[in-house]
Design a protein around this motif. Structure first.
Motif, PDB file in Angstrom:
ATOM      1  N   LEU A 117     -18.256   7.695  -3.709  1.00 55.70           N
ATOM      2  CA  LEU A 117     -18.306   9.142  -3.498  1.00 55.70           C
ATOM      3  C   LEU A 117     -18.361   9.882  -4.834  1.00 55.70           C
ATOM      4  N   ARG A 118     -17.627   9.386  -5.794  1.00 55.68           N
ATOM      5  CA  ARG A 118     -17.637  10.010  -7.120  1.00 55.68           C
ATOM      6  C   ARG A 118     -19.030   9.922  -7.747  1.00 55.68           C
ATOM      7  N   ASP A 119     -19.679   8.786  -7.584  1.00 55.72           N
ATOM      8  CA  ASP A 119     -21.029   8.613  -8.136  1.00 55.72           C
ATOM      9  C   ASP A 119     -22.021   9.584  -7.520  1.00 55.72           C
ATOM     10  N   GLU A 120     -21.717  10.038  -6.291  1.00 56.02           N
ATOM     11  CA  GLU A 120     -22.590  10.987  -5.592  1.00 56.02           C
ATOM     12  C   GLU A 120     -22.059  12.418  -5.676  1.00 56.02           C
ATOM     13  N   ASN A 121     -21.101  12.638  -6.579  1.00 54.93           N
ATOM     14  CA  ASN A 121     -20.484  13.970  -6.750  1.00 54.93           C
ATOM     15  C   ASN A 121     -19.825  14.457  -5.456  1.00 54.93           C
ATOM     16  N   ARG A 122     -19.230  13.523  -4.721  1.00 56.99           N
ATOM     17  CA  ARG A 122     -18.548  13.873  -3.471  1.00 56.99           C
ATOM     18  C   ARG A 122     -17.083  13.438  -3.479  1.00 56.99           C
ATOM     19  N   ALA A 123     -16.531  13.234  -4.659  1.00 57.18           N
ATOM     20  CA  ALA A 123     -15.151  12.757  -4.748  1.00 57.18           C
ATOM     21  C   ALA A 123     -14.188  13.801  -4.188  1.00 57.18           C
ATOM     22  N   PRO A 124     -13.170  13.374  -3.463  1.00 58.42           N
ATOM     23  CA  PRO A 124     -12.211  14.334  -2.892  1.00 58.42           C
ATOM     24  C   PRO A 124     -11.366  14.988  -3.973  1.00 58.42           C
ATOM     25  N   ALA A 125     -10.883  16.168  -3.667  1.00 57.07           N
ATOM     26  CA  ALA A 125      -9.971  16.837  -4.589  1.00 57.07           C
ATOM     27  C   ALA A 125      -8.651  16.084  -4.680  1.00 57.07           C
ATOM     28  N   VAL A 126      -8.207  15.549  -3.557  1.00 63.71           N
ATOM     29  CA  VAL A 126      -6.888  14.912  -3.492  1.00 63.71           C
ATOM     30  C   VAL A 126      -6.989  13.578  -2.758  1.00 63.71           C
ATOM     31  N   ILE A 127      -6.261  12.593  -3.264  1.00 61.99           N
ATOM     32  CA  ILE A 127      -6.092  11.298  -2.610  1.00 61.99           C
ATOM     33  C   ILE A 127      -4.611  11.122  -2.321  1.00 61.99           C
ATOM     34  N   ALA A 128      -4.281  10.670  -1.125  1.00 60.93           N
ATOM     35  CA  ALA A 128      -2.890  10.384  -0.780  1.00 60.93           C
ATOM     36  C   ALA A 128      -2.783   8.962  -0.247  1.00 60.93           C
ATOM     37  N   LEU A 129      -1.863   8.208  -0.802  1.00 58.28           N
ATOM     38  CA  LEU A 129      -1.621   6.828  -0.378  1.00 58.28           C
ATOM     39  C   LEU A 129      -0.191   6.710   0.130  1.00 58.28           C
ATOM     40  N   GLU A 130      -0.009   5.998   1.237  1.00 55.37           N
ATOM     41  CA  GLU A 130       1.326   5.818   1.812  1.00 55.37           C
ATOM     42  C   GLU A 130       1.595   4.339   1.995  1.00 55.37           C
ATOM     43  N   ASN A 131       2.800   3.910   1.571  1.00 55.12           N
ATOM     44  CA  ASN A 131       3.160   2.508   1.742  1.00 55.12           C
ATOM     45  C   ASN A 131       4.672   2.331   1.626  1.00 55.12           C
ATOM     46  N   VAL A 132       5.111   1.084   1.743  1.00 57.13           N
ATOM     47  CA  VAL A 132       6.534   0.774   1.680  1.00 57.13           C
ATOM     48  C   VAL A 132       7.036   0.853   0.241  1.00 57.13           C
ATOM     49  N   LEU A 133       8.363   0.968   0.084  1.00 52.86           N
ATOM     50  CA  LEU A 133       8.940   1.079  -1.247  1.00 52.86           C
ATOM     51  C   LEU A 133       8.787  -0.208  -2.052  1.00 52.86           C
ATOM     52  N   GLY A 134       8.546  -1.315  -1.354  1.00 55.17           N
ATOM     53  CA  GLY A 134       8.312  -2.574  -2.056  1.00 55.17           C
ATOM     54  C   GLY A 134       7.104  -2.524  -2.974  1.00 55.17           C
ATOM     55  N   THR A 135       6.229  -1.540  -2.773  1.00 57.87           N
ATOM     56  CA  THR A 135       5.064  -1.360  -3.648  1.00 57.87           C
ATOM     57  C   THR A 135       5.511  -1.160  -5.099  1.00 57.87           C
ATOM     58  N   LEU A 136       6.660  -0.540  -5.284  1.00 57.91           N
ATOM     59  CA  LEU A 136       7.135  -0.235  -6.641  1.00 57.91           C
ATOM     60  C   LEU A 136       7.497  -1.492  -7.424  1.00 57.91           C
ATOM     61  N   THR A 137       7.945  -2.525  -6.733  1.00 56.57           N
ATOM     62  CA  THR A 137       8.434  -3.721  -7.412  1.00 56.57           C
ATOM     63  C   THR A 137       7.587  -4.959  -7.156  1.00 56.57           C
ATOM     64  N   SER A 138       6.569  -4.846  -6.303  1.00 54.50           N
ATOM     65  CA  SER A 138       5.718  -5.986  -5.990  1.00 54.50           C
ATOM     66  C   SER A 138       5.134  -6.582  -7.262  1.00 54.50           C
ATOM     67  N   HIS A 139       5.273  -7.920  -7.385  1.00 53.75           N
ATOM     68  CA  HIS A 139       4.786  -8.631  -8.584  1.00 53.75           C
ATOM     69  C   HIS A 139       5.348  -8.011  -9.862  1.00 53.75           C
ATOM     70  N   LYS A 140       6.656  -7.720  -9.796  1.00 53.32           N
ATOM     71  CA  LYS A 140       7.394  -7.170 -10.945  1.00 53.32           C
ATOM     72  C   LYS A 140       6.766  -5.882 -11.482  1.00 53.32           C
ATOM     73  N   GLY A 141       6.262  -5.065 -10.560  1.00 57.61           N
ATOM     74  CA  GLY A 141       5.704  -3.774 -10.935  1.00 57.61           C
ATOM     75  C   GLY A 141       4.223  -3.787 -11.273  1.00 57.61           C
ATOM     76  N   LYS A 142       3.628  -4.968 -11.297  1.00 61.08           N
ATOM     77  CA  LYS A 142       2.209  -5.049 -11.689  1.00 61.08           C
ATOM     78  C   LYS A 142       1.296  -4.387 -10.659  1.00 61.08           C
ATOM     79  N   ASP A 143       1.661  -4.491  -9.376  1.00 61.91           N
ATOM     80  CA  ASP A 143       0.811  -3.890  -8.343  1.00 61.91           C
ATOM     81  C   ASP A 143       0.846  -2.362  -8.413  1.00 61.91           C
ATOM     82  N   PHE A 144       2.039  -1.804  -8.645  1.00 56.89           N
ATOM     83  CA  PHE A 144       2.139  -0.352  -8.781  1.00 56.89           C
ATOM     84  C   PHE A 144       1.343   0.119 -10.003  1.00 56.89           C
ATOM     85  N   THR A 145       1.444  -0.620 -11.086  1.00 60.42           N
ATOM     86  CA  THR A 145       0.667  -0.290 -12.285  1.00 60.42           C
ATOM     87  C   THR A 145      -0.827  -0.344 -11.989  1.00 60.42           C
TER      88      THR A 145
END
Length: 377
Positions: free
Chosen positions: A103-131
Motif C-alpha cells: 500500500l505504501r508503494d502505491e501511496n495508499r499507506a494508512p495514517a494509523v496502524i493498530a496491533l493487538e496481542n498478548v503481553l507475552g509479545t513483550l518478552t517473546s524470545h527475550k524481547g527480540k520479537d517485540f524489537t
C-alpha cells in the motif's frame, strides 16, 4: 467517514469498537466459522475468508485511514510453543507488514496502524520479537508506541492486552495524544522494560501514547449472569459436589466465606493442573472478586470457564454461557453468536474487548485521523 481494514477479523469485535463513524473497506480472516459469524453480523460485502498470505493488491480497495490487526497470539503467549514471530500462526505478522508495504508503494499507506496481542509479545524470545515488530513499523515509515490495556477497566473480565499504535511520520501529531514519560495505567513495568531493551535507533521513533483513564467500572460479573441460559445447563448436585471436591482448602474456604456472607455471590472457576507432593492434580480454582478470569479459546474442557453461584447454603454451578462470554467482551445483546457452544466460546475468547477499541478510537484514532481526511474510495 473514516475507513479501515480489519485483518485477523474474527467476529468483527474491532469493527464493533470503532463504531458507526467508520466504514469497512476490507475484513479478512482465515477461519471459515469465524467468517460466517462476521458475515451474519456485519454482512459479507467486504469480507474475504482466506489466509492473509493469499491476498493481493486487488483485494485491498481504496485507501484505509486505519489498519487493525489482531494477529494470532499462539506463538507469543506463555502457554504457546515459543515459536514467536517465526511460528506458523504468529508469523502471519510478516505478510501483514508486506501488505502495508505494498500500500505504501502505491501511496495508499494508512495514517494509523493498530496491533493487538498478548503481553507475552513483550518478552517473546527475550524481547527480540517485540524489537522486530517495532523495527518493522519504523521501516514502514511510522512512529510508534504501545499501551497495556486491561479489559477489566471497562468490563468485569481480567484481560490485559498489548496494543501497539503507529502513526505515519509525515502526518502531524495532534495535541494531547502523547506524554513525555510513561503514564499509568497504560505503561506498566513490563512495557517500560521492553522499551528500555529496544536499540537506541529504534527508540528514536517511540511515542508514549496517552489517553484519559475511563470512569471507574461499576458493572459486576454477577450483573451479567443468566438465570436460564440457553447455551448450557446448570449442573446437578452430584456434578457440583465433584467440582467442590476438586478444590483445595484455600478455595473451599472462599466458598464457605461466600456462604457466610448472606448475599448472592457469583464466582468463576478454571480447572488447572497443579503439582502437589510430586503428583499432578487437577484443581478447580475459584475467584469471588466480581471479575471473570480471562476468556480463552477452548482447547479442551479444562480451558472453559465455569461459574458458581452461592446464596446462603445453596450452591449451583455450570459452564459459563456463551451470551455471558459475549457480554464479557462488551458485545451488544443483538450480536448473533454461533449456535454451537464451542464455536461461540472460541469466537469470543479469541477476540478483542469492544470497549477497549472504543476507548482507543475516541481518544487516539479519531484524534490522529481528522474526519474529512481522505475522501476517495
Amino acid at each position: 467517514m473514516r475507513r479501515f481494514y480489519e485483518f485477523f477479523a474474527g467476529g468483527g469485535m474491532a469493527r464493533a469498537g470503532l463504531g458507526t463513524g467508520w466504514t469497512c473497506l476490507l475484513a479478512n480472516d482465515f477461519d471459515a466459522k469465524k467468517g460466517a459469524s462476521y458475515a451474519r453480523n456485519w454482512g459479507a460485502e467486504h469480507l474475504i475468508v482466506d489466509d492473509i498470505r493469499n491476498l493481493g493488491p486487488d483485494d485491498m480497495p481504496g485507501q484505509p485511514d486505519l489498519i487493525w490487526g489482531s494477529f494470532p497470539c499462539q506463538d507469543l503467549s506463555l502457554a504457546g510453543m515459543g515459536g514467536g514471530l517465526k511460528g506458523a500462526r504468529s508469523g502471519t505478522f510478516w505478510p501483514f507488514v508486506h501488505h502495508i508495504q505494498s500500500l505504501r508503494d502505491e501511496n495508499r499507506a494508512p495514517a494509523v496502524i493498530a496491533l493487538e496481542n498478548v503481553l507475552g509479545t513483550l518478552t517473546s524470545h527475550k524481547g527480540k520479537d517485540f524489537t522486530a515488530i517495532c523495527r518493522a513499523l519504523r521501516d514502514l515509515g511510522y512512529r510508534f508506541g504501545a499501551l497495556v490495556m486491561d479489559a477489566a477497566l471497562f468490563v468485569p473480565q481480567s484481560r490485559p492486552r498489548l496494543i501497539i499504535v503507529a502513526m505515519r511520520n509525515d502526518l502531524p501529531l495532534p495535541k494531547g495524544v502523547t506524554a513525555t514519560a510513561p503514564q499509568e495505567p497504560w505503561h506498566n513495568k513490563a512495557l517500560c522494560n521492553a522499551y528500555d531493551a529496544l536499540p537506541k535507533a529504534v527508540q528514536k521513533h517511540w511515542q508514549w501514547w496517552d489517553m484519559p483513564q475511563p470512569p471507574q467500572r461499576v458493572l459486576r460479573f454477577a450483573d451479567l449472569v443468566e438465570d436460564q441460559p440457553k447455551s448450557t445447563k446448570w449442573h446437578n448436585k452430584s456434578e457440583t459436589r465433584t467440582l467442590l471436591s476438586m478444590m483445595s482448602e484455600v478455595n473451599l474456604a472462599k466458598v464457605e466465606t461466600a456462604k457466610a456472607s448472606g448475599v448472592r455471590m457469583v464466582g468463576t472457576i478454571y480447572k488447572r493442573t497443579r503439582v502437589e507432593h510430586g503428583i499432578k492434580v487437577q484443581r478447580a480454582e475459584i475467584r469471588f472478586d466480581e471479575i471473570a478470569g480471562c476468556l480463552r479459546t477452548p482447547a479442551g474442557g479444562s480451558s472453559r470457564q465455569l461459574i458458581m453461584v452461592v446464596e446462603n447454603d445453596s450452591i449451583r454451578s455450570r459452564l459459563i454461557s456463551t451470551r455471558e462470554t459475549a457480554r464479557l467482551m462488551g458485545l451488544p445483546e443483538t450480536y448473533q453468536l454461533p449456535e454451537r457452544y464451542n464455536e461461540a466460546y472460541h469466537l469470543t475468547g479469541d477476540g478483542v474487548a469492544v470497549p477497549v477499541v472504543r476507548h482507543l478510537t475516541k481518544h487516539l484514532f479519531e484524534q490522529m485521523i481528522p474526519a474529512m481526511q481522505g475522501q476517495t474510495a
